[in-house]
Design a protein around this motif. Structure first.
Motif, PDB file in Angstrom:
ATOM      1  N   LYS A  94       0.849  -1.196   0.000  1.00  0.00           N
ATOM      2  CA  LYS A  94       0.000   0.000   0.000  1.00  0.00           C
ATOM      3  C   LYS A  94       0.882   1.244   0.000  1.00  0.00           C
ATOM      4  O   LYS A  94       1.801   1.366   0.821  1.00  0.00           O
ATOM      5  N   ALA A  96       0.781   5.720  -0.610  1.00  0.00           N
ATOM      6  CA  ALA A  96      -0.102   6.892  -0.585  1.00  0.00           C
ATOM      7  C   ALA A  96       0.737   8.152  -0.744  1.00  0.00           C
ATOM      8  O   ALA A  96       1.914   8.199  -0.347  1.00  0.00           O
ATOM      9  N   LYS A  98       0.504  12.618  -2.424  1.00  0.00           N
ATOM     10  CA  LYS A  98      -0.268  13.721  -2.986  1.00  0.00           C
ATOM     11  C   LYS A  98       0.553  14.422  -4.060  1.00  0.00           C
ATOM     12  O   LYS A  98       1.734  14.722  -3.857  1.00  0.00           O
ATOM     13  N   SER A 103       7.307   7.237  -5.498  1.00  0.00           N
ATOM     14  CA  SER A 103       6.920   6.433  -4.334  1.00  0.00           C
ATOM     15  C   SER A 103       8.144   5.820  -3.662  1.00  0.00           C
ATOM     16  O   SER A 103       9.257   5.858  -4.200  1.00  0.00           O
ATOM     17  N   ASN A 170      -4.799  13.830  -4.082  1.00  0.00           N
ATOM     18  CA  ASN A 170      -4.392  12.713  -3.238  1.00  0.00           C
ATOM     19  C   ASN A 170      -4.532  11.400  -4.013  1.00  0.00           C
ATOM     20  O   ASN A 170      -5.481  11.222  -4.780  1.00  0.00           O
ATOM     21  N   TRP A 171      -3.624  10.498  -3.772  1.00  0.00           N
ATOM     22  CA  TRP A 171      -3.692   9.211  -4.454  1.00  0.00           C
ATOM     23  C   TRP A 171      -3.268   8.094  -3.500  1.00  0.00           C
ATOM     24  O   TRP A 171      -2.487   8.297  -2.570  1.00  0.00           O
ATOM     25  N   THR A 172      -3.805   6.931  -3.755  1.00  0.00           N
ATOM     26  CA  THR A 172      -3.395   5.712  -3.050  1.00  0.00           C
ATOM     27  C   THR A 172      -3.212   4.610  -4.080  1.00  0.00           C
ATOM     28  O   THR A 172      -3.909   4.576  -5.111  1.00  0.00           O
TER      29      THR A 172
END
Length: 271
Positions: A94, A96, A98, A103, A170-172
């Motif tokens: 996972k 997360a 913005k 990542s 925002n992203w996940t």
């Protein structure tokens, strides 16, 4: 004693000596044969059979040891494969963030990787998968505005990867690596909405028919993908609503799934 008598006695003594010598030689030969027989050469055939039997037992023992070792090695390989599957199949990664970000790095195994993303921004969303050297593996998503969807892709090798994400909201991201051993049997109807990686189906070698519908206005694409994430065939690529079918000859029996893109409800009947 007269000379004639002395000569006769000498002849008798010579004959006696000769007979004694012959008997003595015969006794030595017989005794030697007995000793030889007592020494273990009584029956060479039996001895050969005994030696052969001992050799066979040694061969069987060696063969059993080799089989046991091979089974042990195979069990170790299966255990390692099970550990690997457990590591990558049950663990969901996972992430997360913005906006525009790289990542954190994460580990992936070679084979199928399913990526699910949520984005609440209003501008472009571009998600690229990079390897540890920064080389691009694939563009996973390229959308505009709010988005939620998932797709399956092929991961080339075991290793570390990261995502290069361009976004303004925002992203996940959730990543999983399923390793299916069985698929749904046919006939099978798959249903969903928007972007999705379907459940797995078992397709036997030969002809199959895919009947597809789409109720949205955006582009509708359906791609058949093998269990390792490699695209096999594009079944449809149209804009807007759709109701049609396509026959496809499967070259190899196996487990497959479908990558579907669209903006509305869809159904896929697999026969």
């Amino acid at each position: 004693m007269s000379s004639q008598k002395r000569f006769s006695a000498a002849i008798i003594a010579c004959v006696a000596c000769t007979l004694f010598g012959l008997l003595l030689v015969a006794g030595i030969v017989v005794r030697g044969d007995d000793q030889a027989n007592a020494g273990g050469d009584e029956n060479p055939a039996i001895r050969d059979e005994e030696n052969t039997a001992i050799g066979d037992e040694e061969d069987i023992a060696t063969s059993d040891a080799e089989v046991a070792k091979r089974f042990e090695q195979e069990a170790e390989i299966l255990e390692q494969a099970a550990d690997k599957n457990e590591k990558y199949e049950t663990k969901s990664i996972k992430l997360a963030g913005k906006g525009r970000q790289a990542s954190d790095k994460f580990d992936l195994a070679s084979g199928l990787g399913v990526f699910e993303i949520n984005h609440d921004g209003s501008s472009n969303l571009v998600v690229r998968l990079l390897d540890a050297n920064g080389d691009e593996i694939d563009t996973l998503f390229n959308q505009i505005g709010e988005f939620k969807g998932e797709q399956g892709f092929a991961i080339p090798v075991d290793g570390q990867y990261l995502l290069d994400i361009a976004a303004n909201g925002n992203w996940t991201v959730a990543i999983r690596q399923p390793r299916p051993s069985v698929g749904d049997t046919l006939p099978r109807t798959l249903e969903g909405s928007g972007y999705a990686a379907t459940s797995f189906v078992q397709l036997d070698k030969g002809l199959h028919v895919f009947h597809m519908t789409h109720a949205g206005q955006d582009r509708f694409k359906v791609t058949l993908v093998d269990r390792h994430g490699h695209p096999v065939e594009s079944l449809v690529n149209v804009l807007g609503t759709f109701d049609g079918s396509k026959p496809l000859k499967i070259q190899k029996s196996g487990i497959y799934f479908l990558n579907v893109t669209g903006d509305g409800d869809w159904t896929i009947d697999v026969q």
